[in-house]
Write a protein that holds these residues in place. Structure first.
Motif, mmCIF file in Angstrom:
data_model
loop_
_atom_site.group_PDB
_atom_site.id
_atom_site.type_symbol
_atom_site.label_atom_id
_atom_site.label_comp_id
_atom_site.label_asym_id
_atom_site.label_seq_id
_atom_site.Cartn_x
_atom_site.Cartn_y
_atom_site.Cartn_z
ATOM 1 N N VAL A 3 -7.415 5.962 -8.477
ATOM 2 C CA VAL A 3 -5.933 5.765 -8.407
ATOM 3 C C VAL A 3 -5.500 4.421 -8.025
ATOM 4 O O VAL A 3 -4.224 4.034 -8.319
ATOM 5 N N ASP A 4 -6.307 3.717 -7.195
ATOM 6 C CA ASP A 4 -5.635 2.252 -6.926
ATOM 7 C C ASP A 4 -5.117 1.472 -8.115
ATOM 8 O O ASP A 4 -4.166 0.769 -8.071
ATOM 9 N N PRO A 5 -5.792 1.438 -9.336
ATOM 10 C CA PRO A 5 -5.452 0.516 -10.315
ATOM 11 C C PRO A 5 -4.084 1.231 -11.049
ATOM 12 O O PRO A 5 -3.559 0.167 -11.770
ATOM 13 N N LEU A 6 -3.601 2.328 -10.544
ATOM 14 C CA LEU A 6 -2.403 2.782 -11.377
ATOM 15 C C LEU A 6 -1.311 1.936 -10.699
ATOM 16 O O LEU A 6 -0.222 1.612 -11.422
ATOM 17 N N SER A 7 -1.080 1.716 -9.585
ATOM 18 C CA SER A 7 0.109 0.865 -8.989
ATOM 19 C C SER A 7 -0.676 -0.553 -8.196
ATOM 20 O O SER A 7 -0.142 -1.501 -8.508
ATOM 21 N N LYS A 8 -1.217 -0.258 -6.853
ATOM 22 C CA LYS A 8 -1.553 -1.396 -6.011
ATOM 23 C C LYS A 8 -2.322 -2.412 -6.482
ATOM 24 O O LYS A 8 -2.012 -3.460 -6.362
ATOM 25 N N ASN A 9 -3.195 -1.992 -7.519
ATOM 26 C CA ASN A 9 -3.934 -2.811 -7.820
ATOM 27 C C ASN A 9 -3.809 -2.939 -9.499
ATOM 28 O O ASN A 9 -4.746 -3.021 -10.246
ATOM 29 N N ASN A 10 -2.550 -2.771 -9.865
ATOM 30 C CA ASN A 10 -2.697 -2.588 -11.259
ATOM 31 C C ASN A 10 -2.978 -3.772 -12.187
ATOM 32 O O ASN A 10 -2.634 -5.013 -11.795
ATOM 33 N N PRO A 11 -3.753 -3.616 -13.227
ATOM 34 C CA PRO A 11 -4.405 -4.729 -14.054
ATOM 35 C C PRO A 11 -3.598 -5.657 -14.604
ATOM 36 O O PRO A 11 -3.665 -6.830 -14.651
ATOM 37 N N VAL A 12 -2.243 -5.043 -15.069
ATOM 38 C CA VAL A 12 -1.240 -6.079 -15.908
ATOM 39 C C VAL A 12 -0.369 -6.909 -14.771
ATOM 40 O O VAL A 12 -0.295 -7.868 -14.797
ATOM 41 N N VAL A 13 0.168 -5.953 -14.101
ATOM 42 C CA VAL A 13 1.452 -6.494 -13.286
ATOM 43 C C VAL A 13 0.936 -7.279 -11.777
ATOM 44 O O VAL A 13 1.650 -7.912 -11.118
ATOM 45 N N VAL A 14 -0.416 -7.040 -11.465
ATOM 46 C CA VAL A 14 -0.828 -7.481 -10.178
ATOM 47 C C VAL A 14 -1.938 -8.277 -10.362
ATOM 48 O O VAL A 14 -1.788 -9.490 -10.000
ATOM 49 N N LEU A 15 -2.872 -7.915 -11.275
ATOM 50 C CA LEU A 15 -4.157 -9.041 -11.390
ATOM 51 C C LEU A 15 -3.903 -9.857 -12.290
ATOM 52 O O LEU A 15 -4.906 -10.529 -12.786
#
Lengths: 204, 205
Positions: free
Chosen positions: B10-22
């Protein structure tokens, strides 16, 4: 004349960043200061100029439909183009290794500047993108492919130096908090892209 | 499913999103977002390639010599991308034509190298599979949002079906042609980042 057209077109009209978003990852990550961005831009241009002619020869004499007919007439029907991704990326990765070794041996000063960026270039989309566009546009000769590589590289260099200069100045301006860093960089890149669209249709 | 596994998914969906965060995988993403359909296909392709390359590298993680791992990763990813390309060419020819070189560019998509280096090399195959699916979905979500905004405002349709009724056009409504042009993809992503970071204040720089 045709070759010159390709050169101008690949710098301004079909700019790797503004028209196709290729190489965005390193573009966003390394564009904090002008100095490092110039280094990366030169490295990308260099690798594009080296890999495109090699991939052009590979495409023309090995991969294209019927390209193997110079070996024996029986092979005229073979089409290996489905292998192009894996061969292109292999050429790019090994060329980057060789370029890195050559630069390290002969120009240590340049190497210490580019050092960290060179290995990263193997996975820069702009390099593979250049080869794939080259394959798609089917240039007439190896000279045009090389010029296309040079032009795309210079276009990429222009884009990253431009955004780095703007970002250096932006550190003095008051950007809304949530937009700071990544957000505003995207929006500025978009605006630069709109500006570059003014070059559309240039022809000599 | 244990909480840690759920977190991975679930983390990559918002908190660690690959596009807008990483900031990963923007390269080949934006060019396919002028319409919803190619964006969806692109998202699914990346998710599939990411999940399976994560599993394969995770299985091989103790046998790959450290020095040549990048080449090994590239070969695994390139082989998977070739399979995806051939499948698309066989079953969805029109979308394959629209995506053209951008399928090949999945190979150099930074999400793949990033997740392989950061996660698959140090975790078990099942965890890596979940991580791949999660990151792929996070990537697909951003692509879809951008594509929906651009197609709705730019062509007045979604998935190719007209949404805005023709009476609007007769009354003088016009599609915003600017939305179809490449630079608008960047500006839409910029706005998504703006909204996302206004909600999640921890991410602000």
């Amino acid at each position: 004349m045709e070759t010159f057209n390709i050169f101008i077109k690949s710098i301004f009209v079909d700019n790797m960043i503004f028209a196709y978003f290729l190489g965005m990852c390193s573009y966003l990550a390394v564009s904090k200061t002008v100095k490092t961005s110039v280094g990366l831009g030169i490295a990308v241009t260099f690798v594009l100029v080296v890999t495109l002619p090699i991939n052009y020869l590979l495409d023309t004499y090995v991969l294209k439909a019927g390209a193997l007919s110079w070996l024996s007439p029986e092979l005229a029907g073979t089409d290996l183009s489905f292998l192009s991704f894996i061969l292109f990326i292999a050429i790019i990765a090994s060329m980057v290794q060789i370029v890195e070794m050559v630069v390290e041996k002969f120009t240590p000063a340049l190497y210490s500047q580019l050092g960290i960026f060179l290995p990263l270039i193997a996975v820069n989309c702009a390099i593979l993108g250049g080869s794939l566009f080259m394959q798609q546009r089917s240039f007439d000769n190896i000279g045009q492919a090389t010029v296309f590589g040079l032009g795309s590289g210079i276009g990429w260099l222009l884009a990253i130096v431009g955004i780095a200069a703007i970002r250096e100045h932006m550190s003095y301006s008051k950007v809304p908090k949530p937009l700071r860093g990544l957000g505003i960089t995207f929006i500025i890149t978009g605006l630069m892209g709109i500006a570059f669209m003014g070059f559309m249709g240039i022809k000599f | 499913m244990s909480t840690s596994k759920k977190q991975i998914l679930v983390d990559p969906l918002s908190k660690n999103n690959p596009v807008v965060v990483l900031m990963l995988g923007i390269c080949s993403a934006l060019a396919v977002t002028a319409q919803v359909k190619p964006a969806l296909v692109m998202g699914i392709s990346v998710t599939v390639v990411l999940a399976f390359s994560n599993v394969i590298i995770s299985l091989l993680r103790n046998t790959i010599p450290n020095r040549i791992r990048i080449i090994v990763q590239l070969v695994v990813v390139a082989a998977l991308v070739i399979i995806v390309e051939q499948v698309l060419k066989a079953f969805a020819y029109d979308v394959w034509g629209q995506l053209s070189v951008f399928i090949g560019l999945i190979i150099t998509n930074c999400i793949l190298m990033g997740r392989l280096e950061a996660f698959a090399l140090g975790n078990t195959p099942f965890d890596s599979f979940l991580d791949g699916i999660g990151n792929g979905l996070g990537y697909t979500a951003i692509l879809l949002i951008v594509a929906i905004v651009r197609e709705f405002l730019g062509s007045g349709s979604l998935m190719g079906y007209a949404i805005i009724p023709s009476s609007f056009y007769e009354g003088g409504y016009m599609n915003n042609g600017l939305m179809i042009l490449p630079p608008m993809a960047l500006i839409v992503v910029g706005c998504i980042i703006w909204v996302h970071r206004s909600i999640d204040k921890d991410l602000q720089e």
